[in-house]
Design a protein around this motif. Structure first.
Motif, PDB file in Angstrom:
ATOM      1  N   TYR A   1       0.811  -1.213   0.000  1.00 36.40           N
ATOM      2  CA  TYR A   1       0.000   0.000   0.000  1.00 36.40           C
ATOM      3  C   TYR A   1       0.847   1.267   0.000  1.00 36.40           C
ATOM      4  CZ  TYR A   1      -4.427  -2.428   0.402  1.00 36.40           C
ATOM      5  OH  TYR A   1      -5.531  -3.197   0.132  1.00 36.40           O
ATOM      6  N   ALA A   2       2.089   1.166   0.437  1.00 34.57           N
ATOM      7  CA  ALA A   2       2.967   2.326   0.429  1.00 34.57           C
ATOM      8  C   ALA A   2       3.494   2.645  -0.963  1.00 34.57           C
ATOM      9  CB  ALA A   2       4.141   2.097   1.384  1.00 34.57           C
ATOM     10  N   GLY A   3       3.258   1.728  -1.909  1.00 35.37           N
ATOM     11  CA  GLY A   3       3.753   1.950  -3.259  1.00 35.37           C
ATOM     12  C   GLY A   3       5.152   1.437  -3.472  1.00 35.37           C
ATOM     13  N   SER A   4       5.710   0.766  -2.477  1.00 36.82           N
ATOM     14  CA  SER A   4       7.066   0.247  -2.588  1.00 36.82           C
ATOM     15  C   SER A   4       7.109  -0.949  -3.521  1.00 36.82           C
ATOM     16  CB  SER A   4       7.594  -0.164  -1.201  1.00 36.82           C
ATOM     17  OG  SER A   4       7.558   0.929  -0.315  1.00 36.82           O
ATOM     18  N   ASP A   5       8.263  -1.210  -4.078  1.00 37.14           N
ATOM     19  CA  ASP A   5       8.448  -2.371  -4.941  1.00 37.14           C
ATOM     20  C   ASP A   5       8.409  -3.632  -4.081  1.00 37.14           C
ATOM     21  OD1 ASP A   5       9.077  -4.162  -6.884  1.00 37.14           O
ATOM     22  OD2 ASP A   5      11.160  -3.524  -7.140  1.00 37.14           O
ATOM     23  N   VAL A   6       7.477  -4.537  -4.394  1.00 33.79           N
ATOM     24  CA  VAL A   6       7.386  -5.765  -3.610  1.00 33.79           C
ATOM     25  C   VAL A   6       8.379  -6.812  -4.107  1.00 33.79           C
ATOM     26  CG1 VAL A   6       5.014  -5.395  -2.904  1.00 33.79           C
ATOM     27  CG2 VAL A   6       5.472  -6.582  -5.043  1.00 33.79           C
TER      28      VAL A   6
END
Length: 407
Positions: free
Chosen positions: A84-89
């Motif tokens: 949800y933070a927009g970080s690369d998973v």
């Protein structure tokens, strides 16, 4: 010698989609329960269940200010926060899920998510819900394997393998002391989805005379006797031409236990049935909540039905559909505890990712794009026994199911 099949009309029912016979019943489990396989939290952990993770900028655009995940193990909570933070998973997602998440947009400033956890044949699984968003994850090193995220601009579900998918639901005829996976298949139902909101359930008449994957010809339900459920799947695949992924298998005792554990099975019985094999148990027409014994009797009766084994297969489809309606009402959050329950009494060769994405996909279907039918044919004789001949009618049904849809 071949005799015409009974003049029963081919029926297709456009109602909520099905899940495999036992699995569908398990999916009636109550939501909000934590199943086996949940990971204990570390007290004071920043990413523990119920904690708030801080968002960070990434491919998703403006970072989410706060993510609260209730009921999740620490590693899963951290993964959902990154999502949800927009970080690369990165490697913490399957290829298909990672591709879908790369297209996500900025999410809401605050996210409150709830995790339901469980276990599929020893592998931890989880469904995390946040409003209309659903995230599917598999442990123990948590990985996102699918889901749908409208709040992030990802409305199209990511559910593993794309396109049509099929599973085989097998009901074993095993009696006390017999091996569940080395007796005749009393139930054979092919469950399909087309990947575009439609699907179907196709019953296989037990007496269909086909080439067996173990060699020679025989009744289709005998393949499991000679080669186990893998041989049964291979036989059905060859007969239908459908690339079935795998199977779920359940016996009589497990079936009844699941129905009773979930408080019975609500369904409308079209006409009164006297179950001749169950001490003449009477199942009256009309709205009923069937016990495990009643549901099993209804699914197994054939001698008193005008169309015999074809009618039995139709009844089995009705039981699956009724169970699926109950599952639909429970919602995706019920899936982990349901799969945990099934794992205790059933068998399967499907991975946690396969079963989780397939089962979750059943909740995304359009009821008007789902059908039911039975593969049947004329009666005949072979090797001194009565059989059902695999003919043009059944082959037309197989061909119509190649897109995963019977509506």
């Amino acid at each position: 010698m071949i005799f015409p099949s009974p003049p029963t009309a081919r029926r297709r029912t456009t109602v909520a989609l099905v899940v495999p016979l036992a699995l569908a019943l398990a999916l009636g489990a109550c939501t909000g329960e934590t199943g086996a396989g949940a990971t204990a939290e570390t007290p004071g952990s920043a990413a523990a269940a119920g904690s708030t993770g801080s968002g960070s900028s990434g491919s998703g655009g403006t970072p989410t200010a706060g993510v609260t995940v209730t009921g999740a193990p620490a590693a899963l909570s951290a993964l959902v926060t990154r999502l949800y933070a927009g970080s690369d998973v990165g490697g913490s997602a399957s290829p298909s899920a990672a591709a879908a998440l790369r297209a996500r947009t900025a999410g809401p400033a605050q996210v409150k998510a709830t995790a339901s956890t469980g276990s599929w044949r020893g592998t931890p699984i989880a469904v995390v819900t946040a409003g209309r968003d659903v995230t599917l994850a598999v442990g123990p090193t948590w990985k996102v394997v699918g889901g749908w995220w409208p709040s992030l601009g990802v409305d199209t579900p990511s559910l593993g393998k794309g396109g049509p998918r099929w599973l085989l639901a097998i009901g074993s005829d095993a009696r006390k002391g017999q091996a569940l996976d080395r007796t005749r298949a009393d139930v054979l139902q092919v469950i399909g989805v087309d990947g575009a909101g439609g699907g179907g359930v196709m019953g296989m008449a037990r007496d269909l005379w086909v080439p067996l994957s173990t060699g020679g010809k025989g009744k289709i339900n005998s393949a499991m006797v000679f080669g186990g459920p893998e041989a049964q799947v291979a036989t059905v695949k060859a007969a239908t031409g459908l690339p079935i992924e795998g199977y779920v298998l359940l016996g009589f005792t497990g079936f009844k236990r699941i129905v009773d554990d979930q408080g019975g099975l609500p369904m409308v019985i079209p006409r009164t049935v006297v179950a001749s094999h169950a001490k003449d148990l009477v199942i009256k027409a009309g709205p009923q909540t069937l016990s495990g014994a009643q549901a099993l009797a209804y699914a197994r009766e054939r001698k008193t039905l005008p169309d015999g084994d074809f009618g039995r297969s139709r009844h089995q489809g009705e039981v699956i559909l009724a169970a699926a309606v109950k599952a639909k009402l429970a919602g995706p959050a019920a899936i982990p505890s349901a799969l945990t329950s099934f794992s205790e009494v059933g068998e399967s060769d499907l991975s946690a990712e396969q079963i989780l994405t397939f089962t979750a996909g059943l909740h995304t279907l359009n009821p008007l794009q789902v059908g039911r039918d039975v593969a049947k044919g004329p009666f005949g004789t072979a090797a001194g026994q009565s059989i059902v001949v695999l003919g043009a009618e059944a082959r037309r049904l197989f061909a119509s199911f190649r897109d995963g849809n019977l509506s």
